[in-house]
Write a protein that holds these residues in place. Structure first.
Motif, PDB file in Angstrom:
ATOM      1  N   TYR A  27      23.565 -48.254  -1.939  1.00  0.00           N
ATOM      2  CA  TYR A  27      23.634 -47.235  -0.894  1.00  0.00           C
ATOM      3  C   TYR A  27      22.210 -46.719  -0.694  1.00  0.00           C
ATOM      4  O   TYR A  27      21.590 -46.223  -1.632  1.00  0.00           O
ATOM      5  CB  TYR A  27      24.533 -46.078  -1.329  1.00  0.00           C
ATOM      6  CG  TYR A  27      26.014 -46.314  -1.153  1.00  0.00           C
ATOM      7  CD1 TYR A  27      26.717 -45.655  -0.148  1.00  0.00           C
ATOM      8  CD2 TYR A  27      26.715 -47.164  -1.998  1.00  0.00           C
ATOM      9  CE1 TYR A  27      28.081 -45.845   0.014  1.00  0.00           C
ATOM     10  CE2 TYR A  27      28.081 -47.356  -1.841  1.00  0.00           C
ATOM     11  CZ  TYR A  27      28.756 -46.694  -0.842  1.00  0.00           C
ATOM     12  OH  TYR A  27      30.112 -46.877  -0.684  1.00  0.00           O
ATOM     13  N   HIS A  28      21.709 -46.829   0.520  1.00  0.00           N
ATOM     14  CA  HIS A  28      20.351 -46.425   0.862  1.00  0.00           C
ATOM     15  C   HIS A  28      20.415 -45.030   1.485  1.00  0.00           C
ATOM     16  O   HIS A  28      20.967 -44.846   2.568  1.00  0.00           O
ATOM     17  CB  HIS A  28      19.768 -47.441   1.847  1.00  0.00           C
ATOM     18  CG  HIS A  28      18.404 -47.111   2.333  1.00  0.00           C
ATOM     19  ND1 HIS A  28      17.900 -47.667   3.474  1.00  0.00           N
ATOM     20  CD2 HIS A  28      17.434 -46.300   1.855  1.00  0.00           C
ATOM     21  CE1 HIS A  28      16.672 -47.219   3.682  1.00  0.00           C
ATOM     22  NE2 HIS A  28      16.383 -46.385   2.705  1.00  0.00           N
ATOM     23  N   VAL A  29      19.837 -44.034   0.802  1.00  0.00           N
ATOM     24  CA  VAL A  29      19.928 -42.645   1.257  1.00  0.00           C
ATOM     25  C   VAL A  29      18.525 -42.098   1.505  1.00  0.00           C
ATOM     26  O   VAL A  29      17.712 -42.012   0.583  1.00  0.00           O
ATOM     27  CB  VAL A  29      20.666 -41.772   0.217  1.00  0.00           C
ATOM     28  CG1 VAL A  29      20.721 -40.318   0.684  1.00  0.00           C
ATOM     29  CG2 VAL A  29      22.061 -42.316  -0.051  1.00  0.00           C
ATOM     30  N   ASN A  30      18.268 -41.724   2.754  1.00  0.00           N
ATOM     31  CA  ASN A  30      16.985 -41.105   3.096  1.00  0.00           C
ATOM     32  C   ASN A  30      17.169 -39.896   4.005  1.00  0.00           C
ATOM     33  O   ASN A  30      16.264 -39.515   4.732  1.00  0.00           O
ATOM     34  CB  ASN A  30      16.023 -42.133   3.710  1.00  0.00           C
ATOM     35  CG  ASN A  30      16.508 -42.697   5.017  1.00  0.00           C
ATOM     36  OD1 ASN A  30      17.667 -42.532   5.392  1.00  0.00           O
ATOM     37  ND2 ASN A  30      15.633 -43.383   5.723  1.00  0.00           N
ATOM     38  N   THR A  31      18.378 -39.315   3.959  1.00  0.00           N
ATOM     39  CA  THR A  31      18.660 -38.097   4.716  1.00  0.00           C
ATOM     40  C   THR A  31      18.876 -36.949   3.745  1.00  0.00           C
ATOM     41  O   THR A  31      19.216 -37.172   2.583  1.00  0.00           O
ATOM     42  CB  THR A  31      19.910 -38.289   5.593  1.00  0.00           C
ATOM     43  OG1 THR A  31      20.996 -38.707   4.763  1.00  0.00           O
ATOM     44  CG2 THR A  31      19.667 -39.322   6.684  1.00  0.00           C
ATOM     45  N   GLY A  32      18.704 -35.734   4.220  1.00  0.00           N
ATOM     46  CA  GLY A  32      18.730 -34.557   3.353  1.00  0.00           C
ATOM     47  C   GLY A  32      20.113 -34.101   2.940  1.00  0.00           C
ATOM     48  O   GLY A  32      21.113 -34.796   3.120  1.00  0.00           O
ATOM     49  N   VAL A  33      20.155 -32.875   2.408  1.00  0.00           N
ATOM     50  CA  VAL A  33      21.387 -32.342   1.830  1.00  0.00           C
ATOM     51  C   VAL A  33      22.507 -32.177   2.845  1.00  0.00           C
ATOM     52  O   VAL A  33      23.676 -32.141   2.471  1.00  0.00           O
ATOM     53  CB  VAL A  33      21.148 -31.000   1.088  1.00  0.00           C
ATOM     54  CG1 VAL A  33      20.291 -31.206  -0.136  1.00  0.00           C
ATOM     55  CG2 VAL A  33      20.568 -29.956   2.000  1.00  0.00           C
ATOM     56  N   GLU A  34      22.182 -32.117   4.126  1.00  0.00           N
ATOM     57  CA  GLU A  34      23.235 -31.936   5.135  1.00  0.00           C
ATOM     58  C   GLU A  34      24.199 -33.117   5.173  1.00  0.00           C
ATOM     59  O   GLU A  34      25.341 -32.969   5.596  1.00  0.00           O
ATOM     60  CB  GLU A  34      22.637 -31.672   6.523  1.00  0.00           C
ATOM     61  CG  GLU A  34      21.883 -32.829   7.138  1.00  0.00           C
ATOM     62  CD  GLU A  34      20.445 -33.017   6.656  1.00  0.00           C
ATOM     63  OE1 GLU A  34      19.840 -34.030   7.028  1.00  0.00           O
ATOM     64  OE2 GLU A  34      19.936 -32.162   5.899  1.00  0.00           O
ATOM     65  N   THR A  35      23.783 -34.287   4.717  1.00  0.00           N
ATOM     66  CA  THR A  35      24.669 -35.462   4.702  1.00  0.00           C
ATOM     67  C   THR A  35      25.141 -35.824   3.292  1.00  0.00           C
ATOM     68  O   THR A  35      25.980 -36.713   3.135  1.00  0.00           O
ATOM     69  CB  THR A  35      23.954 -36.682   5.299  1.00  0.00           C
ATOM     70  OG1 THR A  35      22.782 -36.945   4.538  1.00  0.00           O
ATOM     71  CG2 THR A  35      23.595 -36.460   6.756  1.00  0.00           C
ATOM     72  N   ALA A  36      24.642 -35.140   2.287  1.00  0.00           N
ATOM     73  CA  ALA A  36      24.928 -35.515   0.897  1.00  0.00           C
ATOM     74  C   ALA A  36      26.406 -35.409   0.547  1.00  0.00           C
ATOM     75  O   ALA A  36      26.939 -36.276  -0.146  1.00  0.00           O
ATOM     76  CB  ALA A  36      24.091 -34.671  -0.065  1.00  0.00           C
ATOM     77  N   ALA A  37      27.087 -34.368   1.007  1.00  0.00           N
ATOM     78  CA  ALA A  37      28.505 -34.219   0.672  1.00  0.00           C
ATOM     79  C   ALA A  37      29.311 -35.401   1.203  1.00  0.00           C
ATOM     80  O   ALA A  37      30.175 -35.937   0.501  1.00  0.00           O
ATOM     81  CB  ALA A  37      29.047 -32.904   1.232  1.00  0.00           C
TER      82      ALA A  37
END
Length: 138
Positions: A27-37
């Protein structure tokens, strides 16, 4: 005749073994806490459907933010409990060292479930090219 039957059996055995193998996913994650949940929910759903899959979450840029100590969503809920629960189910969380250096973040500010990799994007590429991971961008 025996040779054909044996070869057919061998082929079916190899096919069944390869189908039984677990899927490896990055899983490639490069967005902030707004998408973490939502991402953490995706991970839970994934493991509920396929509990034996091997999952690595590679973060860089703002994507590392939910893996910092005391990180919270917009409702004030911390991510540490969810990350810990997922790690106990075998999910690996990797953080880009380039991001840490650029943003001057001390590694001691990371959740204990994390592992630092030299470069997030290079790690994603390596997992895909050299280890056969499937790429997901939530």
């Amino acid at each position: 005749m025996f040779k054909r039957v044996f070869l057919a059996f061998l082929f079916s055995l190899v096919a069944s073994v390869s189908l039984a193998q677990d899927v490896k996913v990055v899983y490639h994650v490069n967005t902030g806490v707004e998408t973490a949940a939502a991402i953490l929910n995706n991970l839970n759903n994934h493991l509920n459907a396929s509990p034996k899959d091997k999952i690595v979450v590679v973060t860089h840029g703002p994507g590392i933010d939910f893996l910092l100590n005391d990180a919270k969503d917009s409702k004030g809920r911390e991510f540490s409990g969810q990350v810990s629960a997922l790690a106990s189910r075998g999910v690996a969380f990797e953080v880009c060292n380039n991001t840490l250096q650029t943003r001057k973040i001390d590694p001691s500010n990371l959740l204990m479930e994390t592992k630092i990799v030299p470069s997030g994007v290079a790690e994603v590429a390596r997992l895909q090219a050299k280890e056969g991971y499937v790429y997901l961008k939530p």
